[in-house]
Design an enzyme around this catalytic site. Sequence first.
Site, PDB file in Angstrom:
ATOM      1  N   GLY A   1      22.986  57.549  76.656  1.00  0.00           N
ATOM      2  CA  GLY A   1      21.803  57.965  75.908  1.00  0.00           C
ATOM      3  C   GLY A   1      20.506  57.671  76.651  1.00  0.00           C
TER       4      GLY A   1
ATOM      5  CG  ASP B   1      36.554  56.552  65.206  1.00  0.00           C
ATOM      6  OD1 ASP B   1      35.359  56.876  64.978  1.00  0.00           O
ATOM      7  OD2 ASP B   1      37.506  56.929  64.491  1.00  0.00           O
TER       8      ASP B   1
ATOM      9  CB  ALA C   1      20.780  59.676  66.495  1.00  0.00           C
TER      10      ALA C   1
ATOM     11  CB  THR D   1      18.984  63.415  69.442  1.00  0.00           C
ATOM     12  OG1 THR D   1      19.901  63.756  70.478  1.00  0.00           O
ATOM     13  CG2 THR D   1      19.129  61.945  69.110  1.00  0.00           C
TER      14      THR D   1
ATOM     15  CE1 TYR E   1      17.022  63.308  65.155  1.00  0.00           C
ATOM     16  CE2 TYR E   1      14.668  63.666  64.887  1.00  0.00           C
ATOM     17  CZ  TYR E   1      15.716  62.937  65.414  1.00  0.00           C
ATOM     18  OH  TYR E   1      15.457  61.833  66.193  1.00  0.00           O
TER      19      TYR E   1
ATOM     20  CE  LYS F   1      17.354  58.922  63.531  1.00  0.00           C
ATOM     21  NZ  LYS F   1      18.382  58.128  64.295  1.00  0.00           N
TER      22      LYS F   1
ATOM     23  CD1 TRP G   1       6.918  62.954  69.685  1.00  0.00           C
ATOM     24  CD2 TRP G   1       5.390  63.635  71.153  1.00  0.00           C
ATOM     25  NE1 TRP G   1       6.140  63.903  69.073  1.00  0.00           N
ATOM     26  CE2 TRP G   1       5.195  64.331  69.956  1.00  0.00           C
ATOM     27  CE3 TRP G   1       4.537  63.896  72.225  1.00  0.00           C
ATOM     28  CZ2 TRP G   1       4.186  65.281  69.788  1.00  0.00           C
ATOM     29  CZ3 TRP G   1       3.528  64.830  72.064  1.00  0.00           C
ATOM     30  CH2 TRP G   1       3.361  65.518  70.860  1.00  0.00           C
TER      31      TRP G   1
HETATM   32  N1  LIG Z   1      14.537  61.552  72.036  1.00  0.00           N
HETATM   33  C1  LIG Z   1      13.435  61.439  71.297  1.00  0.00           C
HETATM   34  O1  LIG Z   1      12.373  61.985  71.656  1.00  0.00           O
HETATM   35  C2  LIG Z   1      13.438  60.642  70.020  1.00  0.00           C
HETATM   36  C3  LIG Z   1      12.298  60.654  69.223  1.00  0.00           C
HETATM   37  C4  LIG Z   1      12.277  59.894  68.060  1.00  0.00           C
HETATM   38  C5  LIG Z   1      13.373  59.127  67.707  1.00  0.00           C
HETATM   39  N2  LIG Z   1      14.474  59.135  68.484  1.00  0.00           N
HETATM   40  C6  LIG Z   1      15.632  58.329  68.059  1.00  0.00           C
HETATM   41  O2  LIG Z   1      15.916  57.390  69.084  1.00  0.00           O
HETATM   42  C7  LIG Z   1      17.324  57.158  69.145  1.00  0.00           C
HETATM   43  C8  LIG Z   1      17.817  57.406  70.565  1.00  0.00           C
HETATM   44  O3  LIG Z   1      17.555  58.763  70.911  1.00  0.00           O
HETATM   45  P1  LIG Z   1      17.941  59.327  72.352  1.00  0.00           P
HETATM   46  O4  LIG Z   1      17.025  60.467  72.632  1.00  0.00           O
HETATM   47  O5  LIG Z   1      18.057  58.204  73.314  1.00  0.00           O
HETATM   48  O6  LIG Z   1      19.378  59.909  72.051  1.00  0.00           O
HETATM   49  P2  LIG Z   1      20.309  60.699  73.065  1.00  0.00           P
HETATM   50  O7  LIG Z   1      19.808  60.612  74.464  1.00  0.00           O
HETATM   51  O8  LIG Z   1      20.557  62.058  72.482  1.00  0.00           O
HETATM   52  O9  LIG Z   1      21.636  59.833  73.032  1.00  0.00           O
HETATM   53  C9  LIG Z   1      22.465  59.897  71.941  1.00  0.00           C
HETATM   54  C10 LIG Z   1      23.675  59.041  72.254  1.00  0.00           C
HETATM   55  O10 LIG Z   1      24.548  59.174  71.146  1.00  0.00           O
HETATM   56  C11 LIG Z   1      25.847  59.444  71.642  1.00  0.00           C
HETATM   57  N3  LIG Z   1      26.584  60.242  70.659  1.00  0.00           N
HETATM   58  C12 LIG Z   1      26.197  61.401  70.105  1.00  0.00           C
HETATM   59  N4  LIG Z   1      27.140  61.835  69.263  1.00  0.00           N
HETATM   60  C13 LIG Z   1      28.136  60.907  69.285  1.00  0.00           C
HETATM   61  C14 LIG Z   1      29.377  60.779  68.616  1.00  0.00           C
HETATM   62  N5  LIG Z   1      29.792  61.714  67.754  1.00  0.00           N
HETATM   63  N6  LIG Z   1      30.123  59.701  68.886  1.00  0.00           N
HETATM   64  C15 LIG Z   1      29.717  58.765  69.760  1.00  0.00           C
HETATM   65  N7  LIG Z   1      28.544  58.829  70.426  1.00  0.00           N
HETATM   66  C16 LIG Z   1      27.776  59.897  70.182  1.00  0.00           C
HETATM   67  C17 LIG Z   1      25.627  60.209  72.920  1.00  0.00           C
HETATM   68  O11 LIG Z   1      26.787  60.121  73.692  1.00  0.00           O
HETATM   69  P3  LIG Z   1      27.289  61.361  74.598  1.00  0.00           P
HETATM   70  O12 LIG Z   1      26.466  61.283  75.860  1.00  0.00           O
HETATM   71  O13 LIG Z   1      28.732  61.066  74.814  1.00  0.00           O
HETATM   72  O14 LIG Z   1      27.018  62.611  73.833  1.00  0.00           O
HETATM   73  C18 LIG Z   1      24.438  59.466  73.501  1.00  0.00           C
HETATM   74  O15 LIG Z   1      24.849  58.314  74.192  1.00  0.00           O
HETATM   75  C19 LIG Z   1      17.937  58.057  68.084  1.00  0.00           C
HETATM   76  O16 LIG Z   1      18.093  57.325  66.908  1.00  0.00           O
HETATM   77  C20 LIG Z   1      16.890  59.131  67.856  1.00  0.00           C
HETATM   78  O17 LIG Z   1      16.967  59.666  66.560  1.00  0.00           O
HETATM   79  C21 LIG Z   1      14.543  59.872  69.643  1.00  0.00           C
END
Ligand SMILES: NC(=O)c1ccc[n+]([C@@H]2O[C@H](COP(=O)([O-])OP(=O)(O)OC[C@H]3O[C@@H](n4cnc5c(N)ncnc54)[C@H](OP(=O)(O)O)[C@@H]3O)[C@@H](O)[C@H]2O)c1
Length: 287
Positions: A12, A38, A62, A64, A127, A131, A153
């Site tokens: 992630g 799991d 999550a 995402t 989404y 959340k 962001w």
């Molecule tokens: N990105 C943003 O801009 C943003 C903004 C606001 C809040 N957030 C929050 O911050 C947190 C981290 O976001 P991020 O952008 O770092 O997320 P991300 O890069 O999309 O990473 C999500 C992680 O979840 C894993 N995952 C997804 N589905 C899964 C499943 N069914 N079983 C097991 N693992 C699973 C993915 O593994 P795989 O690689 O194997 O798919 C990945 O390691 C989240 O709670 C998100 O809602 C993010």
Amino acid sequence: MRSAVVLGGKTGLLGQALSMAMTRRGWTVHAPGRSDLDLFDRPAVEDYLARTGADTLFNTVAYTKVDQAEDEPSEAARLNRQLPLVLGQASRNAGVRLVHYSTDFVFNGKKTTPYTTEDQPDPRSVYGSTKLQGERELLALGLTGLIIIRTSWLFGPCKINFVTRILELAATRAELSVVHDQVGSPSYTPDLAANSLALVDAGATGLYHLANSGQASWCELAAEAVRGADLPCRVKPITSAQYPQKAVRPAYSVLDLSKFAATTGITPRPWLQALREFLFSREDCLS
Ligand SMILES: NC(=O)c1ccc[n+]([C@@H]2O[C@H](COP(=O)([O-])OP(=O)(O)OC[C@H]3O[C@@H](n4cnc5c(N)ncnc54)[C@H](OP(=O)(O)O)[C@@H]3O)[C@@H](O)[C@H]2O)c1
């Protein structure tokens, strides 16, 4: 030696930054991938927590994909609402602290001053709604060692994100059109990781907003990235109406960081300073 489990820590965007920040501080980090554990099997998660001897569980897993969530509400709810509930129960049973991440997309974007943790959420997307449901499931458990961090962001090393995508596009195009009527709080994942650990170290519990300081539109963030990378690409502002997306995004979702600052004594550095560091010092990644 401190030990933590970081869900999403292998692949992630935020999870990898957290794994690296803790490893650098001498913590033992366990980052199970999809095939290792799991996450919906509560006894298996409890067993994993016991075996690792972790004192803190970080959940960055999550659903995402904000637009795709509109077409896959059940899968989004499974990961964003049901999973936090399972993890909350598992951390209570295993006696470990839980740090869970949420989003600025829980807000409707109608405010014009930064959103505090006291402001009423009103999500406008699947989404954002799922959340928020995840937050509520966790808060209803009444856990003693729970931190929920709403962030926004994200940009940083190790995984594609808005900034890296813009840099890729800008390298091959003379002009890019980017939305200028959505304003938020950019967050550099290594800063977010370090500041998350500061909250843990401060013994914080409850809901926090955490990002870098300052605010930007997507266009401003893109323009600063392109300029910082010295790419000869013009970044042109457009409206959200000129760039239709399936999910509705808040027009304004700047996060008020004062609760974080009061708890930790830390003012997160401005996003522009963090962006410049990102552009000039690409971090090593785990894989
Ligand atoms: N990105 C943003 O801009 C943003 C903004 C606001 C809040 N957030 C929050 O911050 C947190 C981290 O976001 P991020 O952008 O770092 O997320 P991300 O890069 O999309 O990473 C999500 C992680 O979840 C894993 N995952 C997804 N589905 C899964 C499943 N069914 N079983 C097991 N693992 C699973 C993915 O593994 P795989 O690689 O194997 O798919 C990945 O390691 C989240 O709670 C998100 O809602 C993010």
